[in-house]
Design a protein around this motif. Structure first.
Motif, mmCIF file in Angstrom:
data_model
loop_
_atom_site.group_PDB
_atom_site.id
_atom_site.type_symbol
_atom_site.label_atom_id
_atom_site.label_comp_id
_atom_site.label_asym_id
_atom_site.label_seq_id
_atom_site.Cartn_x
_atom_site.Cartn_y
_atom_site.Cartn_z
ATOM 1 N N LEU A 78 0.824 -1.206 0.000
ATOM 2 C CA LEU A 78 0.000 0.000 0.000
ATOM 3 C C LEU A 78 0.857 1.254 0.000
ATOM 4 N N PHE A 79 1.855 1.326 0.905
ATOM 5 C CA PHE A 79 2.624 2.575 0.935
ATOM 6 C C PHE A 79 3.453 2.761 -0.332
ATOM 7 N N ALA A 80 3.886 1.667 -0.968
ATOM 8 C CA ALA A 80 4.619 1.801 -2.228
ATOM 9 C C ALA A 80 3.711 2.338 -3.323
ATOM 10 N N SER A 81 2.496 1.821 -3.403
ATOM 11 C CA SER A 81 1.552 2.284 -4.407
ATOM 12 C C SER A 81 1.162 3.735 -4.173
ATOM 13 N N ALA A 82 1.143 4.139 -2.887
ATOM 14 C CA ALA A 82 0.760 5.508 -2.556
ATOM 15 C C ALA A 82 1.895 6.500 -2.769
ATOM 16 N N GLY A 83 3.093 6.008 -3.016
ATOM 17 C CA GLY A 83 4.225 6.895 -3.287
ATOM 18 C C GLY A 83 5.030 7.294 -2.074
ATOM 19 N N ALA A 84 4.908 6.574 -0.968
ATOM 20 C CA ALA A 84 5.684 6.894 0.228
ATOM 21 C C ALA A 84 7.139 6.485 0.028
ATOM 22 N N PRO A 85 8.088 7.278 0.483
ATOM 23 C CA PRO A 85 9.507 6.912 0.349
ATOM 24 C C PRO A 85 9.804 5.587 1.057
ATOM 25 N N HIS A 86 10.604 4.758 0.405
ATOM 26 C CA HIS A 86 10.966 3.473 0.988
ATOM 27 C C HIS A 86 12.229 2.955 0.324
ATOM 28 N N VAL A 87 12.811 1.939 0.930
ATOM 29 C CA VAL A 87 13.961 1.252 0.351
ATOM 30 C C VAL A 87 13.600 -0.226 0.235
ATOM 31 N N LYS A 88 14.433 -0.954 -0.459
ATOM 32 C CA LYS A 88 14.195 -2.389 -0.625
ATOM 33 C C LYS A 88 15.362 -3.177 -0.059
ATOM 34 N N GLY A 89 15.042 -4.144 0.764
ATOM 35 C CA GLY A 89 16.058 -5.016 1.329
ATOM 36 C C GLY A 89 15.772 -6.459 0.978
ATOM 37 N N ALA A 90 16.596 -7.352 1.489
ATOM 38 C CA ALA A 90 16.413 -8.784 1.237
ATOM 39 C C ALA A 90 17.006 -9.567 2.394
ATOM 40 N N TYR A 91 16.419 -10.710 2.665
ATOM 41 C CA TYR A 91 16.898 -11.595 3.724
ATOM 42 C C TYR A 91 16.471 -13.000 3.334
ATOM 43 N N MET A 92 16.834 -13.971 4.140
ATOM 44 C CA MET A 92 16.485 -15.352 3.833
ATOM 45 C C MET A 92 14.973 -15.539 3.769
ATOM 46 N N MET A 93 14.545 -16.557 3.015
ATOM 47 C CA MET A 93 13.134 -16.899 2.911
ATOM 48 C C MET A 93 12.942 -18.356 3.320
ATOM 49 N N THR A 94 11.741 -18.687 3.747
ATOM 50 C CA THR A 94 11.469 -19.996 4.325
ATOM 51 C C THR A 94 10.060 -20.454 3.952
ATOM 52 N N LEU A 95 9.864 -21.752 3.920
ATOM 53 C CA LEU A 95 8.521 -22.317 3.889
ATOM 54 C C LEU A 95 8.428 -23.250 5.101
ATOM 55 N N VAL A 96 7.909 -22.737 6.193
ATOM 56 C CA VAL A 96 7.858 -23.537 7.416
ATOM 57 C C VAL A 96 6.840 -24.664 7.256
ATOM 58 N N HIS A 97 6.998 -25.684 8.073
ATOM 59 C CA HIS A 97 6.089 -26.823 7.995
ATOM 60 C C HIS A 97 6.042 -27.518 9.344
ATOM 61 N N ARG A 98 5.064 -28.422 9.480
ATOM 62 C CA ARG A 98 4.935 -29.193 10.712
ATOM 63 C C ARG A 98 5.018 -30.682 10.399
ATOM 64 N N LEU A 99 5.669 -31.419 11.304
ATOM 65 C CA LEU A 99 5.733 -32.875 11.214
ATOM 66 C C LEU A 99 4.869 -33.470 12.319
ATOM 67 N N ALA A 100 4.176 -34.549 11.997
ATOM 68 C CA ALA A 100 3.311 -35.222 12.963
ATOM 69 C C ALA A 100 3.802 -36.643 13.213
ATOM 70 N N ASP A 101 3.242 -37.244 14.247
ATOM 71 C CA ASP A 101 3.581 -38.615 14.661
ATOM 72 C C ASP A 101 5.067 -38.727 15.031
#
Length: 318
Positions: A68-91
């Motif tokens: 929303l703030f990017a579309s509205a034109g608010a000043p911002h920067v872009k960063g990056a960090y690790m990404m994950t797909l968390v999950h659960r194990l059963a039994d």
């Protein structure tokens, strides 16, 4: 840290919203901001019924990516960090796993190192207990060098992460005591993106602010040992808009150590309360009386631990 069941949390969230008189609207995907004379007046959303506009007096960007703030034109920067797909194990025989780790620490250390290699990245503890018997939560695998705003990278994350944890679970069943019957219960409904756009707001929180535990006169929330100023929720150059979540106004280095779930929830409470005060007082969010905001937040149970209350523009001590 506290373990919680995500399905129970979803139900409690709905109940709390209903009890507060909130009108819920799901299945609407943000598309664009409508800005007039420097203020957000509406948002365009895509739905199964077609494109729609939602008007409002104050908006809160809690998208996590600053859509929303990017579309509205608010000043911002872009960063990056690790990404994950968390999950659960059963039994999983959790008691047996923990007993094995206590009684055979060297062997367990070697097995944990091997499973981390299969995942391709993990915190020190690759699994954590949950409230459900036999169910563990896995905050892994960690994938680096991806852009959380790129469709191709998000697609790669989901495919590659699933491949890795399917391989890891098969290995665990064969080699790690307590995992013989383990299976994948579920995976997160969306990718675990940690950093993309970051607001450049009225104040930009720095790593020194976090490390030095700097207190602010306009504090509206805190993490474990750091403080969040109201100005970090306020965009520059755009009115009638507040920001709450991991995309708040902070440097990339500061955001990496202040983006946990609890402080993001605290920011949400502060932004929502400020929005209500702005509407009730007939002022812009940036002109809200911060002392009144802090008083209301404390009355709601918020822990601010600030030495003084400030008015909207009294930040001379920072």
């Amino acid at each position: 840290a506290a373990a919680f069941d995500p399905e129970t949390w979803k139900q409690v969230s709905f109940q709390m919203a209903e009890e507060a008189g909130v009108t819920l609207r799901l299945h609407s995907w943000f598309s664009a901001a409508v800005v007039d004379q420097g203020a957000v007046r509406a948002v365009i959303v895509e739905t199964k019924e077609g494109r729609q506009a939602i008007t409002g007096r104050v908006f809160v960007d809690a998208t996590g990516d600053g859509d929303l703030f990017a579309s509205a034109g608010a000043p911002h920067v872009k960063g990056a960090y690790m990404m994950t797909l968390v999950h659960r194990l059963a039994d999983v025989d959790v008691d047996r796993v923990m007993q094995f780790e206590r009684e055979h620490p060297e062997e367990a250390r070697a097995l944990n190192l091997q499973v981390k290699r299969l995942f391709g990245g993990s915190w020190d503890f690759w699994w954590l207990r949950t409230p459900r018997p036999g169910v563990i939560w896995c905050n892994t695998p960690h994938l680096h060098g991806l852009d959380g705003l790129a469709v191709s990278d998000l697609t790669y994350l989901e495919v590659e992460a699933r491949r890795r944890f399917v391989t890891a679970v098969a290995w665990l069943r064969e080699h790690f005591p307590g995992f013989e019957r383990a299976y994948i219960l579920d995976s997160a409904p969306q990718a675990g993106v940690r950093q993309t756009r970051l607001l450049q707001g009225e104040y930009v929180v720095t790593k020194d602010d976090i490390v030095q535990r700097r207190r602010f006169p306009d504090v509206v929330g805190r993490g474990r040992d750091y403080y969040i100023p109201y100005r970090a929720l306020l965009p520059r150059e755009v009115d009638q808009l507040l920001v709450a979540g991991r995309h708040y106004s902070a440097t990339p280095e500061a955001q990496k150590i202040s983006r946990e779930i609890p402080p993001c929830m605290v920011m949400g409470e502060a932004a929502g309360t400020a929005a209500a005060l702005a509407v009730q007082s007939g002022v812009r969010p940036r002109d809200v009386d911060v002392g009144a905001l802090q008083e209301r937040l404390r009355a709601q149970g918020a822990v601010l631990d600030a030495p003084l209350a400030a008015t909207a523009r009294d930040y001379s001590e920072v």
